[in-house]
Design an enzyme around this catalytic site. Structure first.
Site, PDB file in Angstrom:
ATOM      1  N   LYS A  54      79.983  96.066  92.300  1.00 54.37           N
ATOM      2  CA  LYS A  54      79.346  97.274  92.831  1.00 54.37           C
ATOM      3  C   LYS A  54      78.767  96.994  94.220  1.00 54.37           C
ATOM      4  O   LYS A  54      78.911  97.792  95.140  1.00 54.37           O
ATOM      5  CB  LYS A  54      78.244  97.749  91.872  1.00 54.37           C
ATOM      6  CG  LYS A  54      78.814  98.392  90.615  1.00 54.37           C
ATOM      7  CD  LYS A  54      77.779  98.564  89.509  1.00 54.37           C
ATOM      8  CE  LYS A  54      78.436  99.137  88.248  1.00 54.37           C
ATOM      9  NZ  LYS A  54      77.550  99.182  87.090  1.00 54.37           N
ATOM     10  N   GLN A  98      71.164  98.020  85.838  1.00 50.23           N
ATOM     11  CA  GLN A  98      72.394  97.631  85.134  1.00 50.23           C
ATOM     12  C   GLN A  98      72.146  97.552  83.627  1.00 50.23           C
ATOM     13  O   GLN A  98      71.227  96.874  83.169  1.00 50.23           O
ATOM     14  CB  GLN A  98      72.901  96.283  85.676  1.00 50.23           C
ATOM     15  CG  GLN A  98      74.172  95.779  85.020  1.00 50.23           C
ATOM     16  CD  GLN A  98      75.390  96.678  85.285  1.00 50.23           C
ATOM     17  OE1 GLN A  98      75.576  97.195  86.375  1.00 50.23           O
ATOM     18  NE2 GLN A  98      76.224  96.867  84.272  1.00 50.23           N
ATOM     19  N   ASP A 121      72.884 106.476  88.847  1.00 50.36           N
ATOM     20  CA  ASP A 121      73.670 106.490  87.615  1.00 50.36           C
ATOM     21  C   ASP A 121      73.641 107.860  86.935  1.00 50.36           C
ATOM     22  O   ASP A 121      74.384 108.099  85.979  1.00 50.36           O
ATOM     23  CB  ASP A 121      73.101 105.444  86.651  1.00 50.36           C
ATOM     24  CG  ASP A 121      74.085 104.320  86.386  1.00 50.36           C
ATOM     25  OD1 ASP A 121      75.251 104.452  86.795  1.00 50.36           O
ATOM     26  OD2 ASP A 121      73.687 103.324  85.764  1.00 50.36           O
TER      27      ASP A 121
END
Ligand code: NAP
Length: 305
Positions: A54, A98, A121
């Site tokens: 990422k 994460q 997210d």
């Protein structure tokens, strides 16, 4: 195999190119690049690899990246501190916590602390609530990426070659289509159902307690499998000509990564199908970058919404 492959790597690359172009356009007037912040707790090898990927992609798109890696045994207070410090940093437009977190930490409680405006997210309850109402900007990355692959399928654009995209992929109108989403997590299944509904599909939300899943799946023009059980979806569950999106990522004993769908058998019946790996996975990363760009544009009054 008769199905066309939905090449997530190719589509993700097109999105990276578009994001990079926008960053180059805005950066001179804004005075800085978009900033993506990543919090990793622990040293789970898969999570470390995802985070590295990422950050690499963000840099390739011209972003600045910020990261905090905390030890596995970190307290809730330590993770909270990291989130709050990123929330108040004006150089950061997207925050990624994460997942999965180590078991002693409550993911939902920590996600709730992320400022919804920089929730890259799209998992904060405010953003999930807006999705439910058909409003808002930040949609969860994996279902949003899956939706873009459905758009690709409906557009008929070929993703198998090296040619770059020279046209917009229109948002598909799925009126009259039956869709099934197998899996009802907050991360994938539930928001996927909402996105399909938003596009006028008639959606069945299936899960581990659904009776006769095979019969339900056979009625679907679009099958999204987000379960985490290798080979759960058999070829004969797929209606001829259906679009099949395999979100599952499963490591099987021989070391290979496979999805939730029996690929070869489903590909013999589907019109379009995603591979694993190389389908939804790269699109999840592309959508994280895309969402961070949305945070940057909103912060600087550059969005049209
Ligand atoms: P999750 O939270 O474990 O949810 C799994 C869902 O599948 C649950 O709703 C569960 O039903 C349902 N399920 C389990 N067994 C089933 C069965 N036999 N029949 C029907 N439904 C069943 O998983 P997740 O986070 O949504 O992830 C799902 C998969 O996607 C995993 O393989 C994960 O690695 C992968 N994933 C991939 C990406 C990507 O970027 N490609 C991103 C995220 C996740 P109940 O609710 O009834 O328990």
């Amino acid at each position: 195999m008769t199905a066309q492959l939905l090449n997530g790597k190719w589509l993700a690359k097109q999105i990276h190119n578009q994001v990079k172009e926008e960053v180059e356009e805005y950066q001179p007037s804004v005075g800085r690049a978009p900033g993506l912040a990543v919090i990793l707790v622990g040293d789970n090898p898969a999570s470390k690899a995802y985070v590295a990927n990422k950050e690499k992609t963000a840099k390739k798109c011209g972003f600045n990246t910020f990261d905090i890696t905390l030890p596995r045994n970190s307290s809730t207070e330590q993770v909270k501190e990291a989130i709050l410090s990123f929330n108040s940093n004006p150089l950061i437009d997207g925050i990624l916590l994460q997942l999965p977190l180590p078991e002693h930490l409550d993911s939902n409680a920590l996600i709730n602390l992320i400022d919804p405006l920089v929730d890259a997210d799209g998992l904060h309850p405010a953003n999930q609530g807006l999705l439910m109402r058909g409003e808002g900007h930040l949609r969860p990355c994996t279902p949003l990426g899956a939706m873009k692959l459905i758009d690709l399928a409906v557009s008929g654009i070929d993703s198998s070659g090296d040619n770059d995209l020279d046209q917009e992929i229109p948002e598909a109108d799925l009126r009259g289509k039956n869709a099934i989403v197998i899996g009802r997590s907050i991360l994938v299944g539930k928001p996927m159902g909402m996105l399909l509904l938003e596009r006028n599909a008639t959606v069945v939300m299936a899960h581990s307690k659904t009776a006769d899943l095979a019969a339900r799946a056979r009625e679907a023009d679009i099958v999204v499998a987000a379960v985490g059980v290798p080979g759960l979806v058999k070829g004969d569950w797929i209606k001829k000509g259906a679009i099949v999106i395999d979100v599952g990522i499963n490591r099987i004993p021989d070391g290979r990564l496979v999805g939730d769908v029996v690929f070869e058998d489903a590909a013999a019946r589907a019109s379009h199908i995603t591979p694993v790996p190389g389908g939804v996975g790269p699109m999840t990363v592309a959508m994280l970058i895309y969402n961070t760009l949305q945070g940057y544009k909103r912060r600087h009054g550059l969005d049209n919404n």
